[in-house]
Design a protein around this motif. Structure first.
Motif, short mmCIF file in Angstrom:
data_model
loop_
_atom_site.label_atom_id
_atom_site.label_comp_id
_atom_site.label_asym_id
_atom_site.label_seq_id
_atom_site.Cartn_x
_atom_site.Cartn_y
_atom_site.Cartn_z
N THR A 40 0.86 -1.18 0.00
CA THR A 40 0.00 0.00 0.00
C THR A 40 0.90 1.23 0.00
O THR A 40 2.11 1.14 0.23
CB THR A 40 -0.90 0.03 1.24
N ALA A 41 0.31 2.39 -0.22
CA ALA A 41 1.10 3.63 -0.21
C ALA A 41 1.77 3.83 1.15
O ALA A 41 2.93 4.25 1.23
CB ALA A 41 0.22 4.82 -0.57
N SER A 42 1.05 3.54 2.23
CA SER A 42 1.63 3.73 3.56
C SER A 42 2.77 2.75 3.80
O SER A 42 3.80 3.11 4.40
CB SER A 42 0.56 3.57 4.64
N GLN A 43 2.62 1.50 3.34
CA GLN A 43 3.71 0.54 3.47
C GLN A 43 4.93 1.00 2.68
O GLN A 43 6.07 0.89 3.15
CB GLN A 43 3.27 -0.83 2.97
N LEU A 44 4.69 1.50 1.47
CA LEU A 44 5.81 1.93 0.63
C LEU A 44 6.54 3.11 1.27
O LEU A 44 7.78 3.15 1.24
CB LEU A 44 5.30 2.30 -0.76
N ARG A 45 5.82 4.04 1.84
CA ARG A 45 6.48 5.18 2.50
C ARG A 45 7.39 4.68 3.62
O ARG A 45 8.51 5.17 3.79
CB ARG A 45 5.45 6.16 3.06
N ARG A 46 6.91 3.72 4.39
CA ARG A 46 7.72 3.19 5.49
C ARG A 46 8.95 2.46 4.96
O ARG A 46 10.06 2.57 5.52
CB ARG A 46 6.86 2.25 6.34
N LEU A 47 8.79 1.71 3.87
CA LEU A 47 9.92 1.02 3.27
C LEU A 47 10.96 2.02 2.77
O LEU A 47 12.17 1.81 2.93
CB LEU A 47 9.44 0.14 2.11
N LEU A 48 10.49 3.09 2.16
CA LEU A 48 11.41 4.11 1.66
C LEU A 48 12.18 4.77 2.81
O LEU A 48 13.39 5.03 2.70
CB LEU A 48 10.65 5.15 0.85
N ASP A 49 11.48 5.04 3.90
CA ASP A 49 12.15 5.61 5.08
C ASP A 49 13.24 4.67 5.58
O ASP A 49 14.38 5.09 5.85
CB ASP A 49 11.14 5.86 6.19
N ASP A 50 12.90 3.39 5.72
CA ASP A 50 13.87 2.42 6.22
C ASP A 50 15.03 2.25 5.24
O ASP A 50 16.19 2.10 5.65
CB ASP A 50 13.19 1.07 6.47
N GLY A 51 14.73 2.25 3.95
CA GLY A 51 15.79 2.11 2.96
C GLY A 51 16.74 3.28 2.96
O GLY A 51 17.96 3.11 2.85
N ARG A 52 16.20 4.48 3.09
CA ARG A 52 17.05 5.68 3.13
C ARG A 52 17.99 5.62 4.33
O ARG A 52 19.19 5.92 4.22
CB ARG A 52 16.18 6.93 3.20
N LEU A 53 17.47 5.22 5.47
CA LEU A 53 18.29 5.14 6.67
C LEU A 53 19.33 4.03 6.56
O LEU A 53 20.46 4.17 7.04
CB LEU A 53 17.40 4.92 7.89
N VAL A 92 20.77 3.02 3.78
CA VAL A 92 21.83 3.52 2.90
C VAL A 92 22.72 4.49 3.65
O VAL A 92 23.95 4.50 3.49
CB VAL A 92 21.22 4.20 1.65
N ALA A 93 22.11 5.30 4.53
CA ALA A 93 22.89 6.27 5.31
C ALA A 93 23.79 5.59 6.33
O ALA A 93 24.70 6.21 6.87
CB ALA A 93 21.94 7.25 6.00
N GLY A 94 23.51 4.31 6.61
CA GLY A 94 24.37 3.56 7.51
C GLY A 94 23.94 3.55 8.95
O GLY A 94 24.56 2.91 9.79
N GLY A 95 22.85 4.24 9.25
CA GLY A 95 22.42 4.31 10.64
C GLY A 95 21.42 3.26 11.02
O GLY A 95 21.13 3.07 12.20
N GLY A 96 20.87 2.58 10.03
CA GLY A 96 19.85 1.60 10.34
C GLY A 96 18.52 2.26 10.61
O GLY A 96 18.40 3.48 10.64
#
Length: 392
Positions: free
Chosen positions: A64-77, A79-83
């Motif tokens: 869903t759109a809400s699931q995708l937003r959460r996945l994108l947040d987790d993916g960005r973090l 990549v940033a290395g902070g988890g």
């Protein structure tokens, strides 16, 4: 996803946070990408670290759109290395030290992104064991673990996980995938398995609850997938009447969803499942109007005529089926041509032209063996060879 989720206005803020890339896995020029980033199922979403050229987070299936937003947040973090930031704790701030479950999840996601399903499964299990009550990443962790377990043939473990997790995920976006994946895993167990009967019965009840709960926030194609798993369960039980009832309910659900579509692209999303439901009902004729409409409205898409060929074959309208197959082949490319050619061989066999059927299978085999690495499928090659061995 393209028709329903990526058009959601709530995702507009994500546009500038990522470089977006859609890969057509059927095109030969994308074979090197598939070699570097193997795709085990469609759809698959990858968040790639541009510096390291590795997958920081992988998600298999719809969202869903809400699931995708959460996945994108987790993916960005990631990549940033902070988890991941702390999830599921009242009052947690970005400065808090992430709980153990989030640190373990970061490791699991990395292994999953590498395609190490066995290693990822163990790491996801460790993350779940460390998860606090109300952990916000419980659903996506369970879904990823289920896929990893099924890919490693740990069917009983997957079914038991789904049975345990479903009550906690009831009426959430994860409910349909968990119930359906668990039921699929239970059905894969050998008949002599002591746990099989109980797991199938319990997970079938969960899947029935999913399709009955029309208020739960989940994607329509996820709920449709639960119908498909229920149909498999009734066929496994050799319950012809029950299977027909599920297929009828499935078709009615899909017709309602298609009627709500705002565009031809949205409507066509439901074509493959509707065709499957109509074929199970023994009523392929019902698929003809929708597929003709999709072919008319989406003239560059090979899928509508390819599906028309399947429906017309089931109706024994051999010449019309071959004509639809011709139209599909004129638009198709890559591995998708192999399925169309195999359908075409079946059409020739149906009308009694064994020679043309064999030549078509030989064409399919030649094309399959010529596929570049990243698109070449040894299982597909073996399947075509088996059909050739059985042909006159």
């Amino acid at each position: 996803m393209r028709a329903f989720v990526f058009t959601d206005k709530s995702l507009a803020s994500e546009a500038g946070r990522f470089v977006w890339l859609e890969i057509d896995t059927e095109k030969s020029r994308n074979a090197p990408f598939r070699k570097q980033f193997p795709i085990e199922a469609l759809p698959t979403f990858l968040i790639v670290d541009p510096a390291e050229q590795n997958v920081a987070l992988r998600w298999v299936g719809g969202a869903t759109a809400s699931q995708l937003r959460r996945l994108l947040d987790d993916g960005r973090l990631a990549v940033a290395g902070g988890g991941p930031e702390p999830a599921g704790r009242a009052g947690a701030s970005s400065g808090d030290r992430p709980p153990e479950a989030d640190r373990l999840l970061l490791r699991a996601d990395a292994l999953y992104g590498q395609g190490d399903n066995a290693g990822a499964a163990k790491a996801y299990q460790e993350a779940l064991a460390a998860a606090p009550e109300g952990w916000g990443r419980y659903g996506r962790t369970v879904e990823s673990l289920l896929f990893a377990l099924q890919r490693t043939q740990a069917s009983e473990e997957a079914a038991k996980l789904a049975r345990e997790a479903y009550p906690r995920l009831r009426s959430t976006p994860s409910a349909a995938n968990v119930a359906a994946s668990g039921l699929d895993a239970a059905l894969e167990l050998p008949a002599e398995s002591a746990a099989r009967q109980e797991l199938v019965a319990a997970l079938e009840a969960d899947a029935r609850e999913v399709v009955a709960d029309t208020t739960a926030p989940m994607a329509a194609d996820d709920r449709s997938g639960a119908f498909g798993s229920l149909l498999d369960a009734r066929e496994d039980a050799k319950d012809d009447q029950g299977a027909k009832q599920v297929a009828s309910e499935w078709a009615a659900f899909l017709e309602r969803e298609a009627a709500r579509a705002r565009t031809p692209e949205e409507r066509a999303v439901f074509d493959p499942h509707r065709l499957s439901a109509y074929l199970k009902l023994g009523e392929p004729k019902r698929a003809i109007p929708m597929l003709e409409a999709s072919e008319r409205d989406l003239p560059g898409d090979y899928n509508p005529p390819a599906r028309l060929a399947v429906a017309l074959k089931a109706m024994k309208r051999w010449d019309d089926a071959l004509a639809a197959s011709d139209r599909a082949l004129s638009k198709a490319y890559g591995p998708r041509r192999l399925g169309i050619l195999q359908t075409r061989a079946d059409i020739y066999s149906g009308r009694g032209d064994a020679g043309s059927a064999r030549r078509t299978l030989e064409e399919a085999l030649s094309a399959a063996e010529a596929m570049p690495e990243g698109q070449r499928s040894e299982s597909t090659i073996a399947s075509i060879k088996k059909k050739l061995q059985a042909s006159p």
